[in-house]
Design a protein around this motif. Structure first.
Motif, mmCIF file in Angstrom:
data_model
loop_
_atom_site.group_PDB
_atom_site.id
_atom_site.type_symbol
_atom_site.label_atom_id
_atom_site.label_comp_id
_atom_site.label_asym_id
_atom_site.label_seq_id
_atom_site.Cartn_x
_atom_site.Cartn_y
_atom_site.Cartn_z
ATOM 1 N N LYS A 147 0.897 -1.203 0.144
ATOM 2 C CA LYS A 147 0.017 -0.050 0.048
ATOM 3 C C LYS A 147 0.723 1.326 0.001
ATOM 4 N N SER A 148 2.020 1.312 0.817
ATOM 5 C CA SER A 148 2.999 2.463 0.981
ATOM 6 C C SER A 148 3.387 2.581 -0.408
ATOM 7 N N LEU A 149 3.883 1.603 -1.077
ATOM 8 C CA LEU A 149 4.742 1.532 -2.540
ATOM 9 C C LEU A 149 3.472 2.125 -3.508
ATOM 10 N N THR A 150 2.167 1.783 -3.375
ATOM 11 C CA THR A 150 1.380 2.143 -4.219
ATOM 12 C C THR A 150 1.129 3.593 -4.022
ATOM 13 N N THR A 151 1.161 4.145 -2.744
ATOM 14 C CA THR A 151 0.778 5.564 -2.503
ATOM 15 C C THR A 151 2.113 6.573 -2.976
ATOM 16 N N GLN A 152 3.036 5.847 -2.636
ATOM 17 C CA GLN A 152 4.422 6.503 -3.033
ATOM 18 C C GLN A 152 4.567 6.647 -4.706
ATOM 19 N N LYS A 153 4.056 5.459 -5.318
ATOM 20 C CA LYS A 153 4.087 5.510 -6.850
ATOM 21 C C LYS A 153 2.899 6.564 -7.396
ATOM 22 N N SER A 154 1.749 6.726 -6.678
ATOM 23 C CA SER A 154 0.619 7.626 -6.991
ATOM 24 C C SER A 154 1.162 9.068 -7.078
ATOM 25 N N THR A 155 2.023 9.329 -5.538
ATOM 26 C CA THR A 155 2.606 10.579 -5.243
ATOM 27 C C THR A 155 3.490 10.870 -6.213
ATOM 28 N N ALA A 156 4.418 9.985 -6.746
ATOM 29 C CA ALA A 156 5.393 10.312 -7.815
ATOM 30 C C ALA A 156 4.734 10.402 -9.237
ATOM 31 N N SER A 157 3.915 9.879 -9.277
ATOM 32 C CA SER A 157 3.019 10.139 -10.471
ATOM 33 C C SER A 157 2.623 11.408 -10.648
ATOM 34 N N GLN A 158 1.885 11.758 -9.499
ATOM 35 C CA GLN A 158 1.308 13.078 -9.535
ATOM 36 C C GLN A 158 2.183 14.435 -9.549
ATOM 37 N N GLN A 159 3.342 13.813 -8.864
ATOM 38 C CA GLN A 159 4.616 14.830 -9.029
ATOM 39 C C GLN A 159 5.158 15.049 -10.238
ATOM 40 N N GLU A 160 5.176 13.870 -10.983
ATOM 41 C CA GLU A 160 5.740 13.699 -12.400
ATOM 42 C C GLU A 160 4.614 14.594 -13.297
ATOM 43 N N LYS A 161 3.672 14.404 -12.919
ATOM 44 C CA LYS A 161 2.646 15.328 -13.933
ATOM 45 C C LYS A 161 2.753 16.650 -13.833
ATOM 46 N N GLU A 162 2.793 17.001 -12.216
ATOM 47 C CA GLU A 162 2.849 18.510 -11.983
ATOM 48 C C GLU A 162 4.229 18.918 -12.634
ATOM 49 N N LEU A 163 5.376 18.255 -12.676
ATOM 50 C CA LEU A 163 6.510 18.505 -12.996
ATOM 51 C C LEU A 163 6.554 18.826 -14.575
ATOM 52 N N LYS A 164 5.763 18.028 -15.211
ATOM 53 C CA LYS A 164 5.851 18.173 -16.684
ATOM 54 C C LYS A 164 4.962 19.137 -16.954
ATOM 55 N N LEU A 165 3.791 19.799 -16.250
ATOM 56 C CA LEU A 165 3.233 20.865 -16.476
ATOM 57 C C LEU A 165 3.750 22.036 -16.188
ATOM 58 N N LYS A 166 4.552 21.905 -15.301
ATOM 59 C CA LYS A 166 5.512 23.143 -14.921
ATOM 60 C C LYS A 166 6.281 23.382 -16.128
ATOM 61 N N ASN A 167 6.987 22.395 -16.615
ATOM 62 C CA ASN A 167 7.810 22.269 -17.762
ATOM 63 C C ASN A 167 7.359 22.846 -18.789
ATOM 64 N N GLU A 168 6.029 22.521 -19.376
ATOM 65 C CA GLU A 168 5.320 22.997 -20.162
ATOM 66 C C GLU A 168 4.972 24.670 -20.051
ATOM 67 N N GLN A 169 4.554 24.742 -18.911
ATOM 68 C CA GLN A 169 4.314 26.412 -18.576
ATOM 69 C C GLN A 169 5.619 27.140 -18.736
ATOM 70 N N LEU A 170 6.761 26.584 -18.241
ATOM 71 C CA LEU A 170 7.929 27.119 -18.572
ATOM 72 C C LEU A 170 8.317 27.485 -19.969
ATOM 73 N N LYS A 171 8.083 26.424 -20.716
ATOM 74 C CA LYS A 171 8.272 26.507 -22.088
ATOM 75 C C LYS A 171 7.477 27.594 -23.026
ATOM 76 N N GLU A 172 6.155 27.615 -22.357
ATOM 77 C CA GLU A 172 5.313 28.593 -22.810
ATOM 78 C C GLU A 172 5.895 29.906 -22.605
ATOM 79 N N LEU A 173 6.431 30.077 -21.368
ATOM 80 C CA LEU A 173 6.775 31.581 -20.888
ATOM 81 C C LEU A 173 8.025 31.845 -21.541
#
Length: 199
Positions: A147-173
């Motif tokens: 369960k802990s690993l699944t939660t960490q993966k989910s958190t990592a996946s969410q963080q990865e999505k946020e990072l990807k979104l920020k990268n896209e925003q940065l490129k746009e800027l």
């Protein structure tokens, strides 16, 4: 010579009579038969030879015997709970019954063979229950870790999505900054042209 042959004849006759007396004595002496008293071990081995239907019948019979206060019914039911292929196999119930039996009966009630089997069963059940307990704890820890690993993966996946979104925003800027720079450069060129023509 006649006396010697008569003596031989008498000796032969006496030997024959002695032999017959010994043989007849052997025949009239009753042979002691050893009777085998069944042990709990015999019962357990017999249980192992039964199929499922026969085990169900034996369980039913021992339940009837228990209600009619048959002295060995409790032990037989306990043995039925310890047999792995038994429909009522349950080491926890077997250990509970064994504990009750030890409180109800004095050890001298059992002959040495039965007492040895009961003692062995108690040790085996204790060991088995300890292993089951360790298995349950380990299984719970494994489930928690998953369960802990699944939660960490989910958190990592969410963080990865946020990072990807920020990268896209940065490129746009960055693109906007480049565009604005170009516009500023164009304005500078226009101003320069105007200045040069104004002079």
């Amino acid at each position: 010579m006649n006396l010697i042959s008569k003596t031989k004849s008498v000796v032969k006759t006496l030997a024959a009579v002695g032999l017959m007396i010994s043989l007849s004595a052997c025949e009239i002496t009753p042979i002691e038969e050893t009777t085998h008293i069944p042990t709990y071990g015999d019962y357990y081995l017999w249980l192992k030879s039964l199929d499922n239907e026969e085990l169900l019948q034996e369980i039913e019979q021992q339940n009837i015997n228990q209600h009619s206060k048959s002295p060995d019914a409790d032990i037989y039911l306990m043995l039925l709970h310890t047999l792995p292929k038994s429909p009522i196999y349950n080491p926890y119930t077997a250990k509970s019954l064994l504990n009750e039996l030890q409180l109800q009966y004095v050890e001298s009630r059992y002959n040495p063979t039965n007492l040895a089997l009961i003692t062995l069963l108690r040790d085996l059940l204790n060991e088995q229950l300890l292993i089951i307990q360790k298995y349950d704890i380990t299984t719970a820890e494994l489930t928690s870790a998953k369960k802990s690993l699944t939660t960490q993966k989910s958190t990592a996946s969410q963080q990865e999505k946020e990072l990807k979104l920020k990268n896209e925003q940065l490129k746009e800027l960055e693109q906007q900054v480049d565009l604005l720079k170009e516009q500023i450069n164009q304005l500078h060129r226009i101003e320069k042209n105007i200045s040069e023509h104004g002079n």
